[in-house]
Every structure is written in structure tokens, then in C-alpha cells.
Write a protein that holds these residues in place. Sequence first.
Motif, PDB file in Angstrom:
ATOM      1  N   LEU A  54       0.831  -1.195   0.000  1.00 45.99           N
ATOM      2  CA  LEU A  54       0.000   0.000   0.000  1.00 45.99           C
ATOM      3  C   LEU A  54       0.870   1.250   0.000  1.00 45.99           C
ATOM      4  CD1 LEU A  54      -3.049   0.806   0.212  1.00 45.99           C
ATOM      5  CD2 LEU A  54      -2.656   1.079   2.643  1.00 45.99           C
ATOM      6  N   HIS A  55       0.473   2.241  -0.788  1.00 39.89           N
ATOM      7  CA  HIS A  55       1.183   3.523  -0.838  1.00 39.89           C
ATOM      8  C   HIS A  55       0.312   4.589  -0.190  1.00 39.89           C
ATOM      9  CE1 HIS A  55       4.374   2.059  -3.469  1.00 39.89           C
ATOM     10  NE2 HIS A  55       3.425   1.418  -4.138  1.00 39.89           N
ATOM     11  N   PHE A  56       0.861   5.250   0.813  1.00 40.27           N
ATOM     12  CA  PHE A  56       0.117   6.289   1.512  1.00 40.27           C
ATOM     13  C   PHE A  56       0.371   7.647   0.861  1.00 40.27           C
ATOM     14  CE2 PHE A  56       0.447   2.991   4.671  1.00 40.27           C
ATOM     15  CZ  PHE A  56      -0.806   2.984   5.251  1.00 40.27           C
ATOM     16  N   VAL A  57      -0.607   8.505   0.952  1.00 43.75           N
ATOM     17  CA  VAL A  57      -0.495   9.868   0.440  1.00 43.75           C
ATOM     18  C   VAL A  57      -0.274  10.791   1.632  1.00 43.75           C
ATOM     19  CG1 VAL A  57      -1.653  11.709  -0.810  1.00 43.75           C
ATOM     20  CG2 VAL A  57      -2.034   9.339  -1.465  1.00 43.75           C
ATOM     21  N   ARG A  58       0.790  11.556   1.547  1.00 43.70           N
ATOM     22  CA  ARG A  58       1.102  12.422   2.678  1.00 43.70           C
ATOM     23  C   ARG A  58       0.082  13.559   2.789  1.00 43.70           C
ATOM     24  NH1 ARG A  58       2.934  17.234   1.198  1.00 43.70           N
ATOM     25  NH2 ARG A  58       3.773  17.542  -0.897  1.00 43.70           N
ATOM     26  N   GLU A  59       0.003  14.115   3.976  1.00 40.06           N
ATOM     27  CA  GLU A  59      -0.893  15.244   4.204  1.00 40.06           C
ATOM     28  C   GLU A  59      -0.313  16.498   3.556  1.00 40.06           C
ATOM     29  OE1 GLU A  59      -3.171  17.379   7.992  1.00 40.06           O
ATOM     30  OE2 GLU A  59      -1.437  16.062   8.288  1.00 40.06           O
ATOM     31  N   LYS A  60      -1.167  17.273   2.933  1.00 37.85           N
ATOM     32  CA  LYS A  60      -0.715  18.481   2.242  1.00 37.85           C
ATOM     33  C   LYS A  60      -0.301  19.543   3.250  1.00 37.85           C
ATOM     34  CE  LYS A  60      -3.486  18.005  -1.947  1.00 37.85           C
ATOM     35  NZ  LYS A  60      -2.321  17.773  -2.805  1.00 37.85           N
ATOM     36  N   THR A  61       0.690  20.337   2.850  1.00 36.68           N
ATOM     37  CA  THR A  61       1.082  21.473   3.671  1.00 36.68           C
ATOM     38  C   THR A  61       0.080  22.603   3.501  1.00 36.68           C
ATOM     39  OG1 THR A  61       2.440  22.451   1.920  1.00 36.68           O
ATOM     40  CG2 THR A  61       3.491  20.819   3.359  1.00 36.68           C
ATOM     41  N   GLN A  62       0.168  23.589   4.375  1.00 34.19           N
ATOM     42  CA  GLN A  62      -0.756  24.709   4.292  1.00 34.19           C
ATOM     43  C   GLN A  62      -0.552  25.494   2.994  1.00 34.19           C
ATOM     44  OE1 GLN A  62      -3.272  25.351   6.536  1.00 34.19           O
ATOM     45  NE2 GLN A  62      -3.912  26.752   4.905  1.00 34.19           N
ATOM     46  N   ASN A  63       0.700  25.633   2.557  1.00 30.38           N
ATOM     47  CA  ASN A  63       0.951  26.350   1.302  1.00 30.38           C
ATOM     48  C   ASN A  63       0.345  25.614   0.108  1.00 30.38           C
ATOM     49  OD1 ASN A  63       2.392  28.397   2.573  1.00 30.38           O
ATOM     50  ND2 ASN A  63       4.363  27.322   2.347  1.00 30.38           N
TER      51      ASN A  63
END
Length: 294
Positions: A54-63
Motif C-alpha cells: 500500500l502507498h500512503f499519500v502524505r498530508e498536504k502542507t498549508q501552502n
Amino acid sequence: MRESRTSGLMSGEGKRGDWSSLKLPRFSSTLLKGQKNDYNDAEAIAEAALRPNLHFVREKTQNELDLQACHRVRDRLVSRRTATINQIRAFLIEQGIAVRTGARALRNSLFEILKNRADEISSRMSNLIVGLYEDWLWLDERIETITGEIEEISRQEANCQRLMSIPGVGPLISTGMVAAIGAGDAFERGRDFGAWLGLVPRQYSTGGKTILGRISKHGSRHLRTLFIQAAKVILMRPQNWERYSFGPWLKAAAERLHHNKLATALANKLARIAWSVLRYGKKFDSQDREALAV
């Protein structure tokens, strides 16, 4: 608790939120037990998280979230502007007046039409059309403002500057790509990014027979549209093809592919090149054909 989207093809946008607002990706829906509710959704996601591939998607930064919001607002305003222009045209056609295609043609001839056809168009209808034209001007101003903000970000962001070294890639594509995938580390290779954009044929294989259909149109519709538009711009200038490292491939493909298929294939190649530039932090060099091989 940090939210993770559990799709190997990045089915989600990496939104923030709690488990109650999490939409179950379609790639883990096969693990869903019973009817769909928050508890069963969380259980299916937890089960999918145990899978080794499984490949996880990182959480987006505020920018990245802010930049993505700029693109979404701009798209909405462009859609509203198109709807406003179409409504003006529709009202004129109802009065028996047809204007040639193009926003510029309508803008240049609108008030002249209202003046010359004053005896055919009622004052109420004329006022409505003028009001729509004022909305059109306001939308133009808003779109220009947000576009200026996006261009300013592209000048300050190093990744965007590297992406804009690719033919056909400008501030919109570069910032949209950075907002969508960050540094591109969620993909192992450029072809995975092209598949996520939906620029590959839809496959239905059975009985040892491979059947390829139209493009899958998965992933980001916004980015896919931008890359296809960039490809069509490049196709409009065949005299520049020799300057690009993919020029020989493009010339050979142009002889055997329909124009729309060629545009899609070129958009896929541009997307793969863009991923390589973003992932490895190198500018596109049209003379170096092996450095950015995808």
C-alpha cells in the motif's frame, strides 16, 4: 489523529479532517464489510493499511492547500464567466441576433448591436444584457487577480521554476502540479503519474486478450485538462519541434496518429517529463535526451 488516504493511485486529494468526514476510496471499498457507515469505513481503511504494497499519500502542507484553493476558485470563476457569455448569446439568439464565435467578437459588437437593434430589443431585455456584461467584467477582474497571485507564487517557488523549463508548461500547470503532488514522491515513476492523471488507455483484459479503450480519465481532471491544452499549443507550432528532445518522437507520432490521440500522447509525455523534473530537482534540457528519460 492524522488522516491518511489509503489508495495506491492517489484517489483522494489529501484533505484534512477526522475519520467521520473521510470518504472511503474505491480501491479499498472491496474490504468493506456490511453496509456503509463510519464504523465499517474505518474498519475497511484499517484493514487496507495492513497491506504490504500500500502507498500512503502524505498530508498536504498549508501552502499547498492555499495554492490548490486558488486553482479551484479560478476554475469556478472561469466556469461562471463562460456561463455568463453563453447566456448573453442565448438572449441575443432569442431576439434573432447571432454573433460569431469568440468572446472578443461578442465584447466588441455587443453595444453596437444593442444600439442598432433598439427597436427590436425591449428596454428590459437590454438592461438584463447590460447587467450580464457588467458581471462579465467583474469576473474578468477577479480571474486576473487570482491568476496574478498564482503567477507570483510560480516566480517564488523553485519547483515551479524548474517545471516551467518544460515546453508548454507555464505558471498554471507548474503551480497546479506542485499543489497536487508536492515533490512527486508518491509515485515511483513517471508513467505512474501519467496513469494517475488518466492519460492512459482504459484496460479491460480477459481470457488472455488485452482490450484498450479510451483514456481512463482518473485522478485530477484539472491537471489533465491543462496538460492536454499544453500539448495542443505545442502541436500548433511544428516549426519548434526540432528544438525539443522529444521532437523526433513527435514527428514520427504525428504521421500515424490522429490529432486528438497525438495531443493525448504528448500530454502524457509532458506529464512524465514534469514528474522527472519535479522528483529529481533538475531543469528540463532539450539537448540532454537521457537525463530525463521516462
